[in-house]
Every structure is written in structure tokens, then in C-alpha cells.
Scaffold this motif. Sequence first.
Motif, PDB file in Angstrom:
ATOM      1  N   HIS A  67       0.814  -1.223   0.000  1.00 39.81           N
ATOM      2  CA  HIS A  67       0.000   0.000   0.000  1.00 39.81           C
ATOM      3  C   HIS A  67       0.848   1.274   0.000  1.00 39.81           C
ATOM      4  O   HIS A  67       0.304   2.370  -0.156  1.00 39.81           O
ATOM      5  CB  HIS A  67      -0.940   0.013   1.211  1.00 39.81           C
ATOM      6  CG  HIS A  67      -0.240   0.187   2.519  1.00 39.81           C
ATOM      7  ND1 HIS A  67       0.273  -0.882   3.239  1.00 39.81           N
ATOM      8  CD2 HIS A  67       0.040   1.300   3.239  1.00 39.81           C
ATOM      9  CE1 HIS A  67       0.835  -0.423   4.344  1.00 39.81           C
ATOM     10  NE2 HIS A  67       0.711   0.884   4.366  1.00 39.81           N
ATOM     11  N   ASP A  68       2.156   1.156   0.111  1.00 39.91           N
ATOM     12  CA  ASP A  68       3.012   2.346   0.142  1.00 39.91           C
ATOM     13  C   ASP A  68       3.145   3.023  -1.217  1.00 39.91           C
ATOM     14  O   ASP A  68       3.830   4.049  -1.330  1.00 39.91           O
ATOM     15  CB  ASP A  68       4.396   1.992   0.703  1.00 39.91           C
ATOM     16  CG  ASP A  68       4.357   1.757   2.195  1.00 39.91           C
ATOM     17  OD1 ASP A  68       3.631   2.497   2.884  1.00 39.91           O
ATOM     18  OD2 ASP A  68       5.040   0.834   2.674  1.00 39.91           O
ATOM     19  N   ILE A  69       2.478   2.505  -2.230  1.00 37.37           N
ATOM     20  CA  ILE A  69       2.401   3.244  -3.484  1.00 37.37           C
ATOM     21  C   ILE A  69       1.782   4.620  -3.254  1.00 37.37           C
ATOM     22  O   ILE A  69       2.065   5.574  -3.986  1.00 37.37           O
ATOM     23  CB  ILE A  69       1.592   2.444  -4.536  1.00 37.37           C
ATOM     24  CG1 ILE A  69       1.658   3.120  -5.906  1.00 37.37           C
ATOM     25  CG2 ILE A  69       0.154   2.246  -4.095  1.00 37.37           C
ATOM     26  CD1 ILE A  69       3.041   3.254  -6.491  1.00 37.37           C
ATOM     27  N   PHE A  70       0.978   4.765  -2.194  1.00 38.25           N
ATOM     28  CA  PHE A  70       0.426   6.067  -1.834  1.00 38.25           C
ATOM     29  C   PHE A  70       1.539   7.088  -1.577  1.00 38.25           C
ATOM     30  O   PHE A  70       1.361   8.284  -1.816  1.00 38.25           O
ATOM     31  CB  PHE A  70      -0.431   5.960  -0.572  1.00 38.25           C
ATOM     32  CG  PHE A  70      -1.836   5.501  -0.809  1.00 38.25           C
ATOM     33  CD1 PHE A  70      -2.777   6.361  -1.364  1.00 38.25           C
ATOM     34  CD2 PHE A  70      -2.221   4.220  -0.477  1.00 38.25           C
ATOM     35  CE1 PHE A  70      -4.080   5.950  -1.582  1.00 38.25           C
ATOM     36  CE2 PHE A  70      -3.533   3.796  -0.691  1.00 38.25           C
ATOM     37  CZ  PHE A  70      -4.463   4.656  -1.245  1.00 38.25           C
ATOM     38  N   SER A 129      -1.700 -10.528  -8.503  1.00 42.96           N
ATOM     39  CA  SER A 129      -1.820 -11.334  -7.294  1.00 42.96           C
ATOM     40  C   SER A 129      -2.012 -10.433  -6.095  1.00 42.96           C
ATOM     41  O   SER A 129      -1.781  -9.232  -6.138  1.00 42.96           O
ATOM     42  CB  SER A 129      -0.561 -12.189  -7.105  1.00 42.96           C
ATOM     43  OG  SER A 129       0.579 -11.356  -6.959  1.00 42.96           O
ATOM     44  N   GLY A 130      -2.435 -11.001  -4.987  1.00 46.75           N
ATOM     45  CA  GLY A 130      -2.538 -10.266  -3.735  1.00 46.75           C
ATOM     46  C   GLY A 130      -3.807  -9.478  -3.567  1.00 46.75           C
ATOM     47  O   GLY A 130      -3.933  -8.705  -2.620  1.00 46.75           O
ATOM     48  N   GLY A 131      -4.774  -9.631  -4.479  1.00 49.64           N
ATOM     49  CA  GLY A 131      -6.046  -8.944  -4.310  1.00 49.64           C
ATOM     50  C   GLY A 131      -5.942  -7.433  -4.381  1.00 49.64           C
ATOM     51  O   GLY A 131      -6.636  -6.717  -3.656  1.00 49.64           O
ATOM     52  N   LEU A 178      -5.090   1.111  -5.731  1.00 48.37           N
ATOM     53  CA  LEU A 178      -3.648   0.852  -5.740  1.00 48.37           C
ATOM     54  C   LEU A 178      -3.152   0.647  -7.166  1.00 48.37           C
ATOM     55  O   LEU A 178      -2.092   1.166  -7.543  1.00 48.37           O
ATOM     56  CB  LEU A 178      -3.320  -0.377  -4.893  1.00 48.37           C
ATOM     57  CG  LEU A 178      -3.553  -0.293  -3.386  1.00 48.37           C
ATOM     58  CD1 LEU A 178      -3.014  -1.539  -2.702  1.00 48.37           C
ATOM     59  CD2 LEU A 178      -2.905   0.943  -2.786  1.00 48.37           C
ATOM     60  N   THR A 179      -3.912  -0.112  -7.955  1.00 46.35           N
ATOM     61  CA  THR A 179      -3.502  -0.376  -9.333  1.00 46.35           C
ATOM     62  C   THR A 179      -3.436   0.917 -10.140  1.00 46.35           C
ATOM     63  O   THR A 179      -2.497   1.125 -10.929  1.00 46.35           O
ATOM     64  CB  THR A 179      -4.478  -1.355  -9.996  1.00 46.35           C
ATOM     65  OG1 THR A 179      -4.482  -2.585  -9.244  1.00 46.35           O
ATOM     66  CG2 THR A 179      -4.069  -1.654 -11.431  1.00 46.35           C
ATOM     67  N   GLY A 180      -4.379   1.809  -9.917  1.00 47.18           N
ATOM     68  CA  GLY A 180      -4.369   3.074 -10.629  1.00 47.18           C
ATOM     69  C   GLY A 180      -3.171   3.927 -10.264  1.00 47.18           C
ATOM     70  O   GLY A 180      -2.535   4.536 -11.139  1.00 47.18           O
TER      71      GLY A 180
END
Length: 219
Positions: A161-164, A188-190, A195-197
Motif C-alpha cells: 500500500h506504500d504506493i500512496f 496477485s494479492g487482491g 492501488l492499481t491506478g
Amino acid sequence: MSTDVLAIDVGRALDEVDEWLTGYITQPHAEIGRSGAVCPFVAPARRAGAVETAVRLVGPAASLPLLKEVIRCGLDEFERFPWRAANPSLRSLLLVLPDLPAEAFGRLDQAHAELKSEAVHRGLMIGQFHAACEEPAARNPAFLVSRSPVPLVAVRAMAVHDIFFLGDRPDWFAEYFRRFGAKYRNRSGGLGELLTGLYQKALALHGPGTPRRAEGDAE
């Protein structure tokens, strides 16, 4: 006015940190910008025995070099610690600074800013917390999420989640990409749309072949 080290009630400071974790960090908040706790990882981390606390007395005139050394030592300690929790994503080290006066909070912010890249290149994340911290919530910039009754620095492993927090700079994203890029490629990883965006936006901006350090990075 000087602070008498002997007057610092370390036990009370640790109690305040515990109350803050229990009553704020692990609870929902109307301004956080999403459902769930302020930090959804802290409650399971505490249940797993993966949150360790270390007290560091720095004195009333704590200098920037001293605060940077405290954080650097915390990074080393995190990497060497004999963690009981098997899941590395739950491990956190809290460096509690109970005698850091309010007039030194700005130096703590500066120490964090100057060492974030060093932490990221080691696969770690650091965050500073104090009563006047101006760090905003990722999903609501108007909410100052990192305010705590006792100054402290949190050290933890980098997580998906650190993509934030790591998508803006090419060197930070390069470290993130190296660790988590496969999750996006393999779906993978749901991973959700948000996050993908953010990942796709950073990938389009920087590409996977980004430099490890940005020009002018603080040492």
C-alpha cells in the motif's frame, strides 16, 4: 527553560503511546477518507506481538544530527531485531522520544525528510508523529493524521500500500517497483483499483528503469 531528564515520566509517556494506539490509531475516524481504522495494520500487528517500543532520551536541545542518528540507529535496530512475528509486513518499531520539546518538532520533521530516501532504499518506511505534525492523510489532505501526544518515529517494512507515498519520485518508485511490481504484473494479492491506478500512474511517469537516487538527494 531546560528539561530535567529525571523529571521525564517514561512510564507515563509509554502509557500515553499505548492509549493513542488503542484509542486513535486502531479506531475508525470520520476524516480518514475511507472505512476502517486510521491504520488497519496496527491492531493485527499488536495481536501478533509485532510492535516493539524503544525509548530514546534526546534532551531539550536535541540537534538535527542527533535526531538523524537516533533514526538511523532505529533502522539498524529494526533490521537486527529478533522478531517473534513471522509475518514481516506486521513488524513495527516505535522510537519514543518523551523528552523532545515542542520547539524541536520541526527538527524531527526535517530529520524524517532527510532520511526517508535512506530508509526507502533499505526497504523500510519511517513516519514521524508529534502533537503539531502537519503530515496529511493519504486520502484526505485536509486531515492531519500523524498527530500524537508523545513524539515518536515509527519504523516498518515497506508494504504494497506504500504506493500512496512512493509514486512521486523516480528513485522511491524504483524501490517499490523492485519489491512489488510482480504483484501488479501477475495481478496477485487482491490489489484493488485504487492501488492499481496509482501504480500505473507512477509507472507511466517514471518507468521501471528509474534511478536509485534522485539528483540532490539528502545524505
